[in-house]
Design a protein around this motif. Sequence first.
Motif, PDB file in Angstrom:
ATOM      1  N   ALA A  92      58.950  47.228  17.559  1.00 27.54           N
ATOM      2  CA  ALA A  92      58.467  47.549  18.914  1.00 27.54           C
ATOM      3  C   ALA A  92      58.224  46.300  19.753  1.00 27.54           C
ATOM      4  O   ALA A  92      57.684  45.310  19.257  1.00 27.54           O
ATOM      5  N   ALA A  93      58.574  46.396  21.020  1.00 31.47           N
ATOM      6  CA  ALA A  93      58.320  45.290  21.951  1.00 31.47           C
ATOM      7  C   ALA A  93      56.818  45.047  22.056  1.00 31.47           C
ATOM      8  O   ALA A  93      56.025  45.987  22.124  1.00 31.47           O
ATOM      9  N   GLY A  94      56.440  43.786  22.060  1.00 32.02           N
ATOM     10  CA  GLY A  94      55.057  43.401  22.349  1.00 32.02           C
ATOM     11  C   GLY A  94      54.090  43.503  21.189  1.00 32.02           C
ATOM     12  O   GLY A  94      53.079  42.802  21.169  1.00 32.02           O
ATOM     13  N   VAL A 113      60.520  42.521  14.398  1.00 34.69           N
ATOM     14  CA  VAL A 113      61.938  42.426  14.759  1.00 34.69           C
ATOM     15  C   VAL A 113      62.113  42.783  16.222  1.00 34.69           C
ATOM     16  O   VAL A 113      61.477  43.709  16.714  1.00 34.69           O
ATOM     17  N   MET A 114      62.941  42.059  16.934  1.00 29.79           N
ATOM     18  CA  MET A 114      63.404  42.520  18.238  1.00 29.79           C
ATOM     19  C   MET A 114      64.924  42.543  18.188  1.00 29.79           C
ATOM     20  O   MET A 114      65.572  41.524  17.968  1.00 29.79           O
ATOM     21  N   SER A 115      65.473  43.754  18.344  1.00 32.26           N
ATOM     22  CA  SER A 115      66.925  43.893  18.318  1.00 32.26           C
ATOM     23  C   SER A 115      67.386  44.331  19.708  1.00 32.26           C
ATOM     24  O   SER A 115      66.615  44.252  20.676  1.00 32.26           O
ATOM     25  N   ALA A 163      61.921  36.347  23.549  1.00 32.28           N
ATOM     26  CA  ALA A 163      63.186  36.884  23.018  1.00 32.28           C
ATOM     27  C   ALA A 163      63.391  38.329  23.461  1.00 32.28           C
ATOM     28  O   ALA A 163      64.511  38.746  23.775  1.00 32.28           O
ATOM     29  N   THR A 164      62.300  39.084  23.518  1.00 31.69           N
ATOM     30  CA  THR A 164      62.394  40.476  23.994  1.00 31.69           C
ATOM     31  C   THR A 164      62.937  40.490  25.417  1.00 31.69           C
ATOM     32  O   THR A 164      63.814  41.289  25.766  1.00 31.69           O
ATOM     33  N   ALA A 165      62.413  39.573  26.239  1.00 30.76           N
ATOM     34  CA  ALA A 165      62.838  39.486  27.641  1.00 30.76           C
ATOM     35  C   ALA A 165      64.296  39.051  27.760  1.00 30.76           C
ATOM     36  O   ALA A 165      65.017  39.496  28.656  1.00 30.76           O
ATOM     37  N   SER A 167      66.983  38.720  24.995  1.00 33.50           N
ATOM     38  CA  SER A 167      68.042  39.452  24.295  1.00 33.50           C
ATOM     39  C   SER A 167      67.713  40.930  24.094  1.00 33.50           C
ATOM     40  O   SER A 167      68.623  41.757  24.060  1.00 33.50           O
ATOM     41  N   GLY A 168      66.425  41.277  23.968  1.00 34.79           N
ATOM     42  CA  GLY A 168      66.066  42.700  23.820  1.00 34.79           C
ATOM     43  C   GLY A 168      66.455  43.473  25.060  1.00 34.79           C
ATOM     44  O   GLY A 168      67.152  44.494  25.004  1.00 34.79           O
ATOM     45  N   SER A 169      66.033  42.964  26.210  1.00 32.46           N
ATOM     46  CA  SER A 169      66.372  43.615  27.483  1.00 32.46           C
ATOM     47  C   SER A 169      67.719  43.148  28.011  1.00 32.46           C
ATOM     48  O   SER A 169      68.263  43.761  28.941  1.00 32.46           O
ATOM     49  N   GLY A 170      68.248  42.062  27.452  1.00 35.93           N
ATOM     50  CA  GLY A 170      69.460  41.418  27.983  1.00 35.93           C
ATOM     51  C   GLY A 170      70.605  42.363  28.338  1.00 35.93           C
ATOM     52  O   GLY A 170      71.165  42.269  29.430  1.00 35.93           O
TER      53      GLY A 170
HETATM   54  O1  LIG Z   1      62.366  47.951  27.903  1.00 30.94           O
HETATM   55  C1  LIG Z   1      61.762  47.866  26.826  1.00 30.94           C
HETATM   56  O2  LIG Z   1      60.517  47.852  26.787  1.00 30.94           O
HETATM   57  C2  LIG Z   1      62.541  47.777  25.533  1.00 30.94           C
HETATM   58  C3  LIG Z   1      62.239  46.517  24.779  1.00 30.94           C
HETATM   59  C4  LIG Z   1      63.455  45.655  24.884  1.00 30.94           C
HETATM   60  C5  LIG Z   1      64.439  46.520  25.483  1.00 30.94           C
HETATM   61  N1  LIG Z   1      63.957  47.687  25.786  1.00 30.94           N
END
Ligand SMILES: O=C(O)[C@@H]1CCC=N1
Length: 264
Positions: A92-94, A113-115, A163-165, A167-170
């Motif tokens: 989970a993010a955050g 993990v952030m995928s 990294a979430t900002a 590649s996660g959201s990328g």
């Molecule tokens: O937008 C989000 O919160 C989730 C985390 C990274 C991508 N999507």
Amino acid sequence: MIAILGTGKMGEALLSGMLRAGFKPGDVLATVRRPERARALAETYGVRAVSNAEAAKSAGTLILAVKPQDMGSLLDEIAPHLPADRLVISAAAGITTAFVEQRLGHETPVVRVMSNTPIKFDEAMSVISAGAYAGEDHLRRTEDLLRPVGKVLRIPESQQDAATALSGSGPAYFFYLVEAMVDAGILLGMPRAAALDMVTQSIVGAAVMLRDSGEHPVILREAVTSPGGTTIAAIAELERHSVRAAFLAAIEAARDRGRELASG
Ligand SMILES: O=C(O)[C@@H]1CCC=N1
Ligand SMILES: NC(=O)C1=CN([C@@H]2O[C@H](COP(=O)(O)OP(=O)(O)OC[C@H]3O[C@@H](n4cnc5c(N)ncnc54)[C@H](OP(=O)(O)O)[C@@H]3O)[C@@H](O)[C@H]2O)C=CC1
């Protein structure tokens, strides 16, 4: 036995990747909230949906893939049933490993993990960080799960929100860019389907070139940008509209939102 708790978009993508990588449906448990979702997962993948408590009792590795807002209640639900030696992977993010450890109440090995969504096509970028009680063996087990569905990088947990900002959201930023470029094609009188084809193949071609050429992106961009030509006319407009500054601010905002999610 591996259990995915909260088998939504990311959980399902990971599940299908694990099955492609050779896991048997009988080796994976899924947890969900709605019976129709359980039926759909059983029909599509042949996996068994169980309760969170049962997953906590019977799986050696638990992958938590609920939304950050649902993580606290999920952890409270599984804590009484979870033997201390289980590996808990939080996607989970955050959500920090400290938060997970504290809610579980004993020295559980936790890996954060952030995928990202290209996991569906085995092209994920996954970054992993160990919690206070997770060691080399737990990081390796996490890498073994994630490597078949893309690239895996170990990073310090202090960089997870960044990294979430990035590649996660990328992928969302690239889809947004595609939408904008297709709109530009429409503005120039191009049929929508043709514009989408042109932009999609350009972005795929550019991505493969960036990954496989070993060249820096500045060199690749300069190679397209002829003196007095068309590309520099476009880039001058992007600079005039501060698109680079907008990306810096946008990704910083995503990082800050990740930090907010951690505090509930
Ligand atoms: O937008 C989000 O919160 C989730 C985390 C990274 C991508 N999507
Ligand atoms: N989407 C993305 O691009 C990325 C997401 N993430 C992270 O992955 C996580 C999941 O995101 P995503 O897959 O998009 O979200 P989804 O909402 O698609 O998946 C979460 C799933 O968890 C289920 N759920 C919620 N609470 C429980 C519970 N107590 N027990 C069992 N199941 C439960 C939900 O059920 P229901 O369907 O009934 O709501 C839902 O199916 C998030 O934490 C997010 O931060 C990370 C990287 C990228």
